[in-house]
Design a protein around this motif. Structure first.
Motif, mmCIF file in Angstrom:
data_model
loop_
_atom_site.group_PDB
_atom_site.id
_atom_site.type_symbol
_atom_site.label_atom_id
_atom_site.label_comp_id
_atom_site.label_asym_id
_atom_site.label_seq_id
_atom_site.Cartn_x
_atom_site.Cartn_y
_atom_site.Cartn_z
ATOM 1 N N LEU A 52 57.377 60.134 -36.020
ATOM 2 C CA LEU A 52 56.433 59.680 -37.032
ATOM 3 C C LEU A 52 56.455 60.588 -38.259
ATOM 4 O O LEU A 52 56.394 60.110 -39.402
ATOM 5 C CB LEU A 52 55.023 59.636 -36.436
ATOM 6 C CG LEU A 52 53.893 59.182 -37.360
ATOM 7 C CD1 LEU A 52 54.154 57.766 -37.859
ATOM 8 C CD2 LEU A 52 52.559 59.246 -36.640
ATOM 9 N N LEU A 53 56.559 61.902 -38.042
ATOM 10 C CA LEU A 53 56.625 62.825 -39.174
ATOM 11 C C LEU A 53 57.889 62.615 -39.991
ATOM 12 O O LEU A 53 57.862 62.643 -41.233
ATOM 13 C CB LEU A 53 56.551 64.266 -38.665
ATOM 14 C CG LEU A 53 55.201 64.718 -38.088
ATOM 15 C CD1 LEU A 53 55.308 66.141 -37.552
ATOM 16 C CD2 LEU A 53 54.106 64.624 -39.142
ATOM 17 N N THR A 110 57.439 59.574 -42.015
ATOM 18 C CA THR A 110 56.519 59.811 -43.126
ATOM 19 C C THR A 110 57.220 60.524 -44.278
ATOM 20 O O THR A 110 56.962 60.227 -45.456
ATOM 21 C CB THR A 110 55.314 60.632 -42.644
ATOM 22 O OG1 THR A 110 54.678 59.942 -41.552
ATOM 23 C CG2 THR A 110 54.304 60.833 -43.757
ATOM 24 N N GLY A 123 59.129 57.971 -45.979
ATOM 25 C CA GLY A 123 58.216 57.139 -46.748
ATOM 26 C C GLY A 123 57.749 57.809 -48.020
ATOM 27 O O GLY A 123 57.544 57.144 -49.044
ATOM 28 N N TRP A 124 57.574 59.141 -47.987
ATOM 29 C CA TRP A 124 57.193 59.869 -49.200
ATOM 30 C C TRP A 124 58.298 59.795 -50.249
ATOM 31 O O TRP A 124 58.038 59.696 -51.452
ATOM 32 C CB TRP A 124 56.898 61.317 -48.838
ATOM 33 C CG TRP A 124 56.394 62.143 -49.983
ATOM 34 C CD1 TRP A 124 57.141 62.763 -50.941
ATOM 35 C CD2 TRP A 124 55.025 62.433 -50.301
ATOM 36 N NE1 TRP A 124 56.336 63.429 -51.833
ATOM 37 C CE2 TRP A 124 55.028 63.243 -51.468
ATOM 38 C CE3 TRP A 124 53.804 62.102 -49.718
ATOM 39 C CZ2 TRP A 124 53.856 63.724 -52.047
ATOM 40 C CZ3 TRP A 124 52.645 62.579 -50.282
ATOM 41 C CH2 TRP A 124 52.671 63.360 -51.438
ATOM 42 N N LEU A 137 50.167 59.514 -49.898
ATOM 43 C CA LEU A 137 50.200 59.965 -48.504
ATOM 44 C C LEU A 137 49.937 58.800 -47.549
ATOM 45 O O LEU A 137 50.589 58.677 -46.503
ATOM 46 C CB LEU A 137 49.177 61.073 -48.298
ATOM 47 C CG LEU A 137 49.143 61.718 -46.907
ATOM 48 C CD1 LEU A 137 50.483 62.388 -46.593
ATOM 49 C CD2 LEU A 137 48.010 62.725 -46.816
ATOM 50 N N LYS A 138 48.996 57.943 -47.904
ATOM 51 C CA LYS A 138 48.673 56.805 -47.040
ATOM 52 C C LYS A 138 49.849 55.842 -46.935
ATOM 53 O O LYS A 138 50.192 55.384 -45.837
ATOM 54 C CB LYS A 138 47.444 56.090 -47.586
ATOM 55 C CG LYS A 138 46.915 54.977 -46.696
ATOM 56 C CD LYS A 138 45.764 54.242 -47.363
ATOM 57 C CE LYS A 138 44.602 55.169 -47.605
ATOM 58 N NZ LYS A 138 43.418 54.461 -48.171
ATOM 59 N N ALA A 154 53.001 56.556 -47.486
ATOM 60 C CA ALA A 154 54.081 57.239 -46.774
ATOM 61 C C ALA A 154 53.849 57.201 -45.267
ATOM 62 O O ALA A 154 54.794 57.013 -44.486
ATOM 63 C CB ALA A 154 54.192 58.681 -47.263
ATOM 64 N N PHE A 155 52.607 57.366 -44.842
ATOM 65 C CA PHE A 155 52.297 57.306 -43.402
ATOM 66 C C PHE A 155 52.543 55.905 -42.846
ATOM 67 O O PHE A 155 53.065 55.752 -41.730
ATOM 68 C CB PHE A 155 50.851 57.729 -43.178
ATOM 69 C CG PHE A 155 50.433 57.694 -41.738
ATOM 70 C CD1 PHE A 155 50.787 58.718 -40.875
ATOM 71 C CD2 PHE A 155 49.701 56.627 -41.242
ATOM 72 C CE1 PHE A 155 50.407 58.684 -39.540
ATOM 73 C CE2 PHE A 155 49.320 56.582 -39.920
ATOM 74 C CZ PHE A 155 49.667 57.617 -39.064
ATOM 75 N N GLY A 180 56.177 55.441 -42.544
ATOM 76 C CA GLY A 180 56.662 56.225 -41.414
ATOM 77 C C GLY A 180 56.355 55.575 -40.082
ATOM 78 O O GLY A 180 57.182 55.604 -39.157
#
Length: 298
Positions: free
Chosen positions: A36-37, A40, A43-44, A86-87, A89-90, A93
């Motif tokens: 997941l990281l 993310t 995604g960022w 951030l949202k 990107a999460f 991810g």
């Protein structure tokens, strides 16, 4: 790992101590979180094209243009833009790493399932994922329709200042509501296959269920406008009718099977072929001997 394999080889039922289960759960969670990281981070990096894709339904509306003719969304805080990125990107991810954390979840749960339970799980996931994405695609196509209805009430001399948080929340709610609602017919089929819900009960409650679908569509959609409600309700009703047809065909197939208890009185015990049962158990153990775990008996 050698100790775990030795224990699996000694125990023919594939049982593990509680601490081994907890260690395996910890390792599965660590792998899922790392996936997941990593997703993310990706995604960022790809935030901008994804954000352009999400805001496209809004930017296609004439009401979204400012005095210079550009699509305008506003932020009302210092950290709003950061948390927006951030949202998103999460979320990216979670989607990109779905094969990783879904596999870790399946690898932890699967050894405790029978072969037929595993087969039904494969069928459920194989149908649930496409249905969810079809629902989200339909939601994306209808986002601008609901927005145009309400933004059409804005006077010509008034500029609509919509924050990115409100718009992103609206889009995500639309995607989730449509995607999850499209799973309803699948649950109907699964309950019928499990023998919990019969086609006769479905036909008896069909009008109430259809009425409930329309009521749910009116309440669950964020905009609650008639177009969005119909865009969610009508495909769901069609999918429900398809599920009812599959349940009817399954009940007909099940009814054609011979009843093994036919001719037995209420106080007469059903005959059991213990040799056949033992042969099936030995066959199952031999088939699972080559895997990572031996299928547990219950």
């Amino acid at each position: 790992m050698r100790l775990t394999r030795r224990r699996r080889a000694v125990d023919p039922e594939g049982r593990m101590p509680l601490m081994d289960h907890l260690r395996e759960l910890r390792n599965r969670l660590i792998k899922a979180i790392l996936g997941l990281l990593l997703g993310t981070v990706i995604g960022w990096i790809i935030f901008q094209p994804v954000w352009d894709f999400l805001k496209e339904p809004y930017c296609a509306l004439p009401e979204s243009k400012d005095l210079n003719g550009a699509c305008s969304l506003v932020v009302n805080g210092i950290f709003s833009a950061f948390f927006l990125r951030l949202k998103i990107a999460f979320i990216i991810g979670a989607v990109l790493s779905a094969p990783v954390w879904l596999y870790q979840l399946w690898a932890f749960v699967a050894p405790g399932l029978y072969r037929n339970e595993r087969r039904w799980t494969y069928i459920f996931m194989g149908a649930a994922i496409p249905l969810f994405f079809v629902g989200t695609a339909l939601a994306y196509l209808t986002v601008d329709k609901g927005l145009s209805i309400f933004l059409g009430f804005v006077p010509e001399d008034v500029a609509a200042l919509i924050t990115v948080d409100h718009y992103l929340g609206y889009v995500l709610a639309m995607l989730l509501v449509f995607g999850l609602t499209f799973e309803l017919p699948l649950f109907v089929v699964i309950l019928n296959l499990a023998g919990v819900l019969t086609s006769a009960r479905i036909r008896k409650s069909q009008r109430i269920i259809i009425f409930g679908i329309f009521v749910f569509s009116a309440v669950a959609t964020p905009s609650a406008d008639p177009f969005t409600m119909l865009a969610l309700a009508l495909p769901t009703v069609l999918l429900f009718e398809a599920a009812a047809l599959l349940a009817f065909l399954n009940d007909r197939r099940r009814a054609r099977r011979p009843d093994p208890y036919a001719g037995l009185s209420d106080d007469e015990a059903a005959p059991l072929n213990l040799e056949e049962i033992d042969a099936e158990l030995e066959k199952g153990l031999r088939e699972d001997a080559g895997g990572d775990r031996v299928e547990p008996t219950r």
